[in-house]
Design an enzyme around this catalytic site. Structure first.
Site, PDB file in Angstrom:
ATOM      1  N   LYS A   1      -5.540 -64.232 -45.830  1.00 43.87           N
ATOM      2  CA  LYS A   1      -7.030 -63.656 -46.284  1.00 43.87           C
ATOM      3  C   LYS A   1      -6.841 -63.243 -47.895  1.00 43.87           C
ATOM      4  CE  LYS A   1     -11.397 -63.069 -45.396  1.00 43.87           C
ATOM      5  NZ  LYS A   1     -12.114 -64.270 -45.119  1.00 43.87           N
TER       6      LYS A   1
ATOM      7  N   ASP B   1      -2.205 -64.098 -33.664  1.00 41.79           N
ATOM      8  CA  ASP B   1      -2.464 -63.960 -32.096  1.00 41.79           C
ATOM      9  C   ASP B   1      -3.928 -64.601 -31.928  1.00 41.79           C
ATOM     10  OD1 ASP B   1      -2.701 -62.298 -29.845  1.00 41.79           O
ATOM     11  OD2 ASP B   1      -4.393 -60.980 -30.543  1.00 41.79           O
TER      12      ASP B   1
HETATM   13  C1  IPM Z   1       0.245 -62.343 -27.146  1.00 46.98           C
HETATM   14  C2  IPM Z   1      -0.688 -61.116 -26.584  1.00 46.98           C
HETATM   15  C3  IPM Z   1      -0.222 -59.739 -27.052  1.00 46.98           C
HETATM   16  C4  IPM Z   1      -0.386 -59.655 -28.583  1.00 46.98           C
HETATM   17  C5  IPM Z   1      -0.707 -58.702 -26.365  1.00 46.98           C
HETATM   18  C6  IPM Z   1      -0.402 -58.911 -24.729  1.00 46.98           C
HETATM   19  C7  IPM Z   1      -0.162 -57.530 -26.572  1.00 46.98           C
HETATM   20  O1  IPM Z   1      -2.034 -61.305 -26.825  1.00 46.98           O
HETATM   21  O2  IPM Z   1       1.124 -62.533 -26.732  1.00 46.98           O
HETATM   22  O3  IPM Z   1      -0.482 -63.196 -27.762  1.00 46.98           O
HETATM   23  O4  IPM Z   1      -1.562 -59.312 -28.902  1.00 46.98           O
HETATM   24  O5  IPM Z   1       0.545 -60.173 -29.308  1.00 46.98           O
HETATM   25 MG    MG Z   2      -2.705 -63.042 -27.941  1.00 46.28          MG
END
Ligand code: IPM
Ligand code: MG
Length: 369
Positions: free
Chosen positions: A190, A246
């Site tokens: 970004k 994520d």
């Molecule tokens: C992932 C999950 C995790 C993250 C959570 C459970 C902390 O969403 O592995 O993508 O946000 O990384």
């Molecule tokens: Mg995740």
């Protein structure tokens, strides 16, 4: 070789059990040691990542992880929530490189929410930086706002930050992965708004000079989210930060129609790795025996390939998974409406699916000898 097995919460126990079954039939020499993690560990030991579990994970050559999380822990203080277990493992073991393949299996094209022609043959690899960014950046917390239009009001804040070495090492991982594929990397950032991600773009560009054979392009994260549903096949290797990774990895996984099929690997600098399915703990279907164990089984294959130097064993698992799909076996998540009309396609539960993979491996072994 020592494998730490951490089943965790929700469907974690059921799916890991099937992966363990598969590992055992391979006839390799390794030691499996189980430990509690997540909500289960909190209930038993008062912490989602108990000392003993962390110690075992550090000593092991690889970690096979199920899933953590359940709504019933949402009210706990953050440090006691199940998610802290996986974040703690990533940080403590330095698992900075997260590989999340998004593959659309031929037999499952209909399970995607996108038109079949958009996803048929899709095979992309998201490489997510996993130990930096706003996930871990300090300072963070709650306070009285010191400035701005709402000075004096209660506020919360997190810090987005990346150091040069953190960006360099994940960029190298991405370029090296691209060399083994179609030599194309899309770096997602970004840079138009965030200082952190202008820096990210500059450093990735610098690193790319060392890989003249790999084509690099840059894309803003909002556009990347759009392109992923518009023309997913235009991507090959995608490299991005922790937060964007994520979000984009869930999007990519879901558009294959087979999130129950997708494994992931998180590696550190010494190739020690944590292997887990891309999906979560699905507390809504926990204990019902309907969860798809294939993502975990394929994670075990990735573990054999990346951390345990057993590529042939990994191949055997992967081809057995192809076999069970070809046989028409489907757990509920990959069973689509259209399938109901095809007599050769049958809906199966977690255990039947695991047994079928084991049978496919055993059958091949006997045929060969
Ligand atoms: C992932 C999950 C995790 C993250 C959570 C459970 C902390 O969403 O592995 O993508 O946000 O990384
Ligand atoms: Mg995740």
């Amino acid at each position: 070789m020592k494998i730490a097995v951490l089943p965790g919460d929700g469907i974690g126990t059921e799916i890991v059990q099937e992966a363990v079954k598969v590992l055992k039939v391979l006839d390799l020499k390794f030691e499996l040691e189980f430990a509690d993690v997540g909500g289960t560990a909190y209930d038993k030991h008062g912490h989602p990542l108990p000392e003993a579990t962390l110690k075992l994970a550090k000593e092991a050559d690889a970690i096979l992880f199920g899933a953590v999380g359940d709504w019933k822990y949402d009210q706990l203080e953050r440090q006691f929530r199940p998610e802290q277990a996986i974040l703690g493992l990533r940080k403590n073991l330095g698992l900075f490189a997260n590989f999340r393949p998004a593959i659309c299996y031929e037999q499952l094209t209909d399970a995607s929410s996108l038109k079949p022609e958009l996803v048929a043959g899709l095979d992309i690899l998201i490489i997510r930086e996993l130990t930096g960014d706003i996930y871990f950046g300090q300072p963070r917390g709650r306070r009285t706002s010191p400035d701005g239009a709402f000075a004096g009001a209660e506020e919360a804040f997190d810090t987005m930050r990346y150091t040069r070495p953190e960006i360099e090492r994940i960029a190298h991982v991405a370029f090296q992965a691209a060399r083994k594929r179609s030599k194309k990397v899309t770096s997602v950032d970004k840079a138009n708004v965030l200082e952190t991600f202008q820096f990210w773009r500059d450093v990735v560009t610098e690193v790319s000079q060392q890989y003249p054979d790999v084509k690099l392009d840059h894309m803003y994260v909002d556009n990347a989210a759009m392109q992923l549903v518009k023309s997913p096949k235009s991507f090959d290797v995608v490299v991005t930060g922790n937060m964007f990774g994520d979000i984009l990895s869930d999007e990519a996984a879901m558009l294959t129609g087979s999130i129950g099929m997708l494994p992931s690997a998180s590696l550190n600098a010494s190739n020690q790795g944590l292997y887990e399915p891309s999906h979560g703990s699905a507390p809504d279907i926990a204990g019902k025996g309907v969860a798809n164990p294939l993502a975990t089984i394929l994670s075990a294959a990735m573990m054999l390939r990346f951390s345990l130097n057993q590529p042939q064993a990994a191949d055997r698992i992967e081809s057995a998974v192809q076999d069970v799909l070809a046989q028409g076996l489907r757990t509920a998540d990959i069973f689509s409406e259209g399938n109901a009309k095809t007599p050769s396609v049958v809906k199966v539960g977690t255990r039947e699916m695991g047994d079928a993979v084991v049978a496919a491996i055993t059958k091949k072994t006997t045929t060969k000898s």
